[in-house]
Design a protein around this motif. Structure first.
Motif, mmCIF file in Angstrom:
data_model
loop_
_atom_site.group_PDB
_atom_site.id
_atom_site.type_symbol
_atom_site.label_atom_id
_atom_site.label_comp_id
_atom_site.label_asym_id
_atom_site.label_seq_id
_atom_site.Cartn_x
_atom_site.Cartn_y
_atom_site.Cartn_z
ATOM 1 N N PRO A 88 0.825 -1.204 0.000
ATOM 2 C CA PRO A 88 0.000 0.000 0.000
ATOM 3 C C PRO A 88 0.864 1.261 0.000
ATOM 4 O O PRO A 88 1.980 1.268 0.528
ATOM 5 N N LYS A 89 0.344 2.322 -0.588
ATOM 6 C CA LYS A 89 1.116 3.556 -0.717
ATOM 7 C C LYS A 89 1.494 4.153 0.630
ATOM 8 O O LYS A 89 2.506 4.856 0.732
ATOM 9 N N ASP A 90 0.665 3.899 1.660
ATOM 10 C CA ASP A 90 0.987 4.517 2.939
ATOM 11 C C ASP A 90 2.229 3.912 3.590
ATOM 12 O O ASP A 90 2.755 4.453 4.562
#
Length: 772
Positions: free
Chosen positions: A517-519
């Motif tokens: 995930p980008k986070d």
């Protein structure tokens, strides 16, 4: 009267004292360690011809050979290849897969390349080591021209400098012991100079000095302690003997050789105590045999050549009773141990577009058939490069084994006879001369292996989240054709793309994407070996064989353009230009660019009056927009319209660099709008992708068939055949066919190759093509 002993295998040696056996074991162990630290592979490049025109394809075959046996090696799986110009700038850089010790590859010769000499440099993990400043970089020189009419190579300017160098056989001169003194004369360009003169002792002439081959020669004399020696050449130039004459010591001389054995004479200073001596023979780091004898004054030692399994340079090193190396001699052995390649054409002269057949037969030195891996090229003689005297024999047996630039190395392999054997011996007495560079107390350091067959990288997480610690991670791999797959990374994020995956995804760049995930803010750090290759390469002294062009060039005239059978003139060059140029993108980058242009188009047009009448183009190619509050358009907040491809716009850059940080115009330009332009780096980051070099895409050499030859289109092929993978059958035979083109000229065929046991082969044939 001389005593005589015969060479024995190491397990047959009689040792008088225990420390002798321990000392020999130590020497052998050190030799093994030093050999293990040397590069384990040798690369040789065979190219489809010697001269290329810009816009052509350069075809090559690389043989990856075991450094000791010269059999095909499968230790390395990836070839790193660079093509470098005379200014040391890289013009081509790619990776290729190695399959069963062989690489068949292609290089495109860019039209923008300038005339000149270019070098192919190859590197594998087993042939190119870090911090290795003395090794030879595998290379091949090619000449690139805009047109073959520009291919004539000017002769180097004559040089009046005379460099005269003297080398004692074995290493040292010892007073009172007859010794061979070899010499070599060259000019400032490194070309040989034939010399004639005399050796003087304290001003008294003692013997004549005259070169016997390519500026090299030798004399036999007995040095005296305290005397001053110099060589005076005709013309008056004097060269003092710089070598120290030792008061005592041991001298080794090769006094006889035949097909069965080498005979050495070992002498030591009068009055010296009897001592054991040891003679060690090795070839390319392989220990062949060790012998022992008791030396009083003089001792003859015979080395049976049956103990040496291969053709090449044998190193004979003499050790004293304390196992210290005191003399060394290089000797070339077994010149007949090679592949004998015979080519039989069905005709010696063909007409244009006629089909040609060549029957190939390969045998060993005894005439037995050999199954061999061969490469063959047939091309117009005009594309031979007279400034490149390199073939598989010269590179593997000479250039890769001794340092320095070798003059006309092909001479030593044209035929086997006493004249060439004597010339080769002179080469080793001079250029191959060294004082025990492999001395065991101070071994030569070749560095360490640093190249890899795989692509290595690590996935890093910039987020402070810790949920992934200790678990496996995934990275997606894809290529420009849309093929993709998954690669596992370990708990620390380390991953590799192995050679099998790279081959499966072959086609240029490989694209990697972290599947997180980008986070987590993942990023990939990928190892690129080419920068380190450059660092090591530039630290080495380049040595490439040279030749005197005035002697070998048969200058031809290429002023007549090639004419086809229907009198169509084939132009030298056709140049097509256009005004708008878009950056090249492969399929993957083109797809990313299309998506970005559709979804992330920042460019817009305001209604302000401009020089083109189409308004101002804003936020394009680094140009900004009017500041908010512009009395006409109000900046990017209103009156915004979409630019039209192909229309001309004025672009203007505003920056807050005026008095009191006022916004002022700093640049104005006129452009034709071609859509939004994103750098490749921007496109990759937008899509959370990282790109690295995979294996360069495979290409196929065009070879016309019978239907193609019936077409009226002019056929200006100057390379009629490139077949890098010919394997002879159990009878040692293979058959190849090809069609002649519309060029009526003289053609050359070159065949090179290896077998499974380390035999090398080379053969050149020629034929003519006439119009009718």
């Amino acid at each position: 009267m001389y005593k005589r002993i015969f060479f024995l295998f190491i397990f047959c040696i009689l040792i008088d004292k225990c420390y002798s056996q321990v000392a020999i074991d130590t020497v052998i162990e050190n030799l093994h360690e030093q050999s293990s630290a040397n590069p384990s592979e040798v690369l040789y490049f065979q190219t489809s011809k010697g001269i290329y025109e810009t816009g052509e394809d350069l075809w090559f075959k690389a043989y990856q050979l075991d450094a000791q046996s010269f059999g095909l090696s499968d230790k390395s799986k990836t070839l790193y290849l660079q093509m470098i110009n005379s200014c040391d700038s890289i013009v081509w850089q790619e990776k290729y897969p190695i399959e069963s010790g062989v690489v068949s590859g292609h290089i495109y010769i860019n039209e923008k390349l300038s005339n000149g000499d270019y070098f192919l440099f190859g590197y594998t993990k087993g042939s190119f080591y870090a911090k290795d400043t003395i090794g030879i970089i595998p290379s091949r020189k090619v000449k690139i021209v805009k047109n073959i009419t520009h291919a004539q190579v000017p002769e180097p300017p004559k040089d009046s400098l005379c460099r005269f160098e003297i080398y004692p056989e074995g290493g040292n001169l010892v007073a009172g012991i007859p010794s061979i003194l070899a010499f070599k004369a060259t000019d400032g360009n490194g070309l040989p100079i034939n010399v004639d003169g005399a050796l003087f002792q304290d001003g008294k002439l003692i013997t004549d000095v005259k070169s016997m081959h390519d500026g090299m020669g030798s004399i036999l004399f007995t040095p005296c302690l305290g005397s001053a020696y110099y060589v005076e050449l005709k013309g008056g130039k004097k060269f003092p003997l710089q070598e120290t004459i030792h008061s005592e010591g041991i001298v080794m001389r090769l006094i006889k050789r035949n097909k069965k054995e080498l005979t050495f004479l070992i002498s030591q200073s009068a009055g010296t105590a009897v001592q054991p001596i040891y003679l060690m023979c090795q070839i390319r780091g392989m220990l062949c045999c060790v012998g022992k004898g008791l030396l009083k004054d003089n001792l003859r030692i015979n080395i049976p050549l049956d103990n040496i399994p291969y053709q090449g340079i044998a190193e004979i090193t003499l050790f004293n009773g304390d196992m210290e190396p005191v003399a060394e001699r290089l000797v070339y052995v077994h010149p007949d141990k090679k592949l004998h390649v015979a080519v039989e054409l069905n005709k010696h002269t063909y007409t244009i577009r006629e089909k040609a057949t060549a029957k190939i037969k390969v045998t060993d030195e005894s005439g037995a058939p050999v199954q061999a891996n061969l490469g063959i090229s047939v091309y117009e003689r005009a594309y031979s490069n007279p400034a490149d005297p390199v073939n598989i024999f010269t590179h593997c047996y000479l250039s890769s084994q001794i340092r320095g630039r070798i003059y006309n190395p092909a001479y030593y392999f044209e035929r086997v006879d006493k004249e060439r054997s004597s010339a080769l011996d002179l080469l080793f007495l001079t250029q191959g001369w060294r004082r025990y560079v492999w001395a065991f107390n101070n071994p030569v350091y070749h560095g360490e292996m640093f190249l890899t067959d795989e692509i290595s990288g690590v996935q890093r997480i910039r987020s402070k989240r810790k949920e992934l610690q200790g678990s496996e991670q995934l990275v997606q791999a894809s290529n420009a054709d849309g093929k993709d797959g998954l690669i596992f990374a370990d708990s620390m994020g380390n991953f590799t793309v192995d050679a099998d995956i790279m081959n499966d995804f072959r086609g240029g760049y490989l694209y990697l994407k972290p599947l997180l995930p980008k986070d987590f803010k993942p990023e990939l750090v990928i190892m690129d070996c080419f920068p380190q290759i450059d660092s090591v390469r530039k630290s080495r002294q380049p040595y490439y064989p040279i030749v005197d062009l005035s002697e070998v060039m048969n200058m031809q005239s290429f002023d007549v353009p090639v004419v086809s059978g229907d009198s169509t003139i084939l132009l030298d060059e056709v140049v097509i230009t256009r005004k708008a140029v878009s950056p090249f993108r492969d399929k993957m980058m083109g797809k990313l660019d299309s998506l970005a242009q559709r979804d992330l188009n920042p460019a817009w047009v305001c209604d302000c009056a401009s020089g083109t009448g189409n308004g101002y183009l804003n936020d394009y190619r680094g140009y900004s927009h009017h500041p908010v509050g512009c009395s006409t358009c109000g900046g990017p907040l209103k009156n915004k319209s979409v630019p039209v491809k192909g229309k001309s716009y004025e672009v203007i850059k505003y920056e807050p660099v005026g008095p009191k940080s006022e916004w002022i115009v700093t640049d104005i330009d006129f452009v034709v709008y071609n859509g939004p332009e994103f750098s490749e780096e921007e496109l990759l980051r937008m899509n959370n992708l990282w790109r690295t070099q995979g294996y360069y895409a495979a290409r196929e050499f065009y070879q016309p068939d019978e239907i193609d030859m019936q077409l009226s289109t002019p056929d200006a092929r100057n390379t009629l055949l490139w077949e890098p993978s010919i394997v002879t059958d159990e009878k040692g035979e293979a058959m190849v066919t090809f069609y002649c083109s519309d060029i009526n000229s003289s053609f050359v065929g070159v065949i090179e190759g290896v077998d499974g046991s380390g035999l090398l082969g080379n053969e050149v044939f020629d034929f003519g093509v006439v119009r009718y």
